[in-house]
Scaffold this active site. Sequence first.
Site, PDB file in Angstrom:
ATOM      1  N   LYS A 285     -60.305   3.724  45.138  1.00  0.00           N
ATOM      2  CA  LYS A 285     -61.530   4.508  45.240  1.00  0.00           C
ATOM      3  C   LYS A 285     -62.728   3.591  45.022  1.00  0.00           C
ATOM      4  O   LYS A 285     -62.643   2.664  44.241  1.00  0.00           O
ATOM      5  CB  LYS A 285     -61.535   5.636  44.191  1.00  0.00           C
TER       6      LYS A 285
ATOM      7  N   HIS B 254     -46.764  12.775  51.315  1.00  0.00           N
ATOM      8  CA  HIS B 254     -47.473  13.576  50.320  1.00  0.00           C
ATOM      9  C   HIS B 254     -46.978  15.019  50.418  1.00  0.00           C
ATOM     10  O   HIS B 254     -46.973  15.610  51.499  1.00  0.00           O
ATOM     11  CB  HIS B 254     -48.977  13.523  50.575  1.00  0.00           C
TER      12      HIS B 254
ATOM     13  N   THR C  93     -54.589   5.480  44.463  1.00  0.00           N
ATOM     14  CA  THR C  93     -55.343   5.260  45.695  1.00  0.00           C
ATOM     15  C   THR C  93     -56.641   4.553  45.355  1.00  0.00           C
ATOM     16  O   THR C  93     -57.342   4.950  44.416  1.00  0.00           O
ATOM     17  CB  THR C  93     -55.657   6.602  46.374  1.00  0.00           C
TER      18      THR C  93
ATOM     19  N   HIS D 182     -49.216   9.525  55.014  1.00  0.00           N
ATOM     20  CA  HIS D 182     -50.227  10.419  54.441  1.00  0.00           C
ATOM     21  C   HIS D 182     -50.322  11.648  55.335  1.00  0.00           C
ATOM     22  O   HIS D 182     -50.413  11.531  56.559  1.00  0.00           O
ATOM     23  CB  HIS D 182     -51.582   9.707  54.365  1.00  0.00           C
TER      24      HIS D 182
END
EC number: 4.1.1.39
Length: 488
Positions: free
Chosen positions: A179, A330, A177, A297
């Site tokens: 960041k 997820h 992911t 998600h």
Amino acid sequence: MPEDVQNRTRIKSERYESGVIPYAKMGYWDADYKLKDTDILALFRITPQPGVDPVEAAAAVAGESSTATWTVVWTDLLTACDIYRAKAYRVDPVPGTSDQFFAYIAYECDLFEEGSLANLTASIIGNVFGFKAVKALRLEDMRIPYAYLKTFQGPATGVVVERERLDKFGRPFLGATVKPKLGLSGKNYGRVVYEGLTGGLDFLKDDENINSQPFMRWKERFLYCMEGVNRAAAATGEVKGSYLNITAATVEQMYERAEYAHAIGSVIVMIDLVIGYTAIQSMAIWARKAEVILHLHRAGNSTYARQKNHGINFRVICKWMRMCGVDHIHAGTVVGKLEGDPLMVKGFYNSLLLTHLKINLAEGLFFDMDWASLRKCVPVASGGIHCGQMHQLLYYLGDDVVLQFGGGTIGHPDGIQSGATANRVALESMVLARNEGRDYVGEGPDILRRAASTCGPLKAALDLWKDITFDYTSTDTPDFVEVATGSR
């Protein structure tokens, strides 16, 4: 008047003159109910209010989640009410508790619109969770019958087709992911994508809360991400992707973003659980037509899935999302920073990946269930994992999973590309050890150190994160009593 007609008339007269009668006596409790293959079954964890009989509480949940209201109504006579009433048929005490009970409830399949998760949930969880007769209520598991499952499309792509499209076999997918989640410009965001993919990852991804903010609008992000994807694919010779989050304020805006992502060549788009069941199903139908992988998600799930006595167990969400048609969701890491008991996570993964579920109380699975040939949904492990845990991740989660190392890639001391390389080398060394028949779990740290002797990025990562883990007691664990069995 014949005697049987007189008897039925007397019973109805007594019923409809009574005003308010217990749910159990209204027909919502039937200990002798014979289950049908077409019944939708639900298991609720019920905490009755003090003084409320558990059977009456179970009947109340059955009634309020199907046809009942607070008093008897004459219009029941205009329906096949005996068929349409949900039936609570079994109540068991929850092991280790004094005030909680498992209530098994059966629903006639005709109570629900075909292929509509919104309609299914409007009954099952729509009103009953605020009912005063229960202090707390949790939906623990469901059995969706074959006939009803056939009205849903299931995952748009599925794990087999995804592997074929991406040409990646015999190992978990690798991702990260971007960041920080928020604040990067489009160009810097695309640079993160490029470096992560060039270093060896299969995917980069947006996080749940990056949509179209003033610091970076969605179209800018999509373009820079795809530039990074295409350059990385050209440099490595591998198929690459970046999950482009199309979540927006309206479904119309989501379609616009999805179509644009597809037009510029993205193989995958992403949505958040918070958009709602109807929007999720709508985007899944679009994804199947467009031949685009759909990543979900689970943003917001812990607001109702984490507490043990009230809400919805995440395994139910897994089943619902597989029905809706998402390709990824997820589902926990076991060893990461987020909630995840090993047995419970195994139950989540099995709900997403198996073609037929068997009762397994240790994993929280209370029903047998045939998935009616719906495709598999790929679980995603994300949140606080790093390459030093690779042997544990492979052991607990298997091959059919996306391992996403956000901080575990972008936090590498030598940069993003080195972080990606560390994860790729760690994974491939562990898969090789497993395929050679070695005890890769017991020898895991040694296998990683040996691989690091010829890979500087992996050595730096292991030196930095060492054996960091998030060792907290899970709030949600299975409730079952182990019974010793003897051999014959």
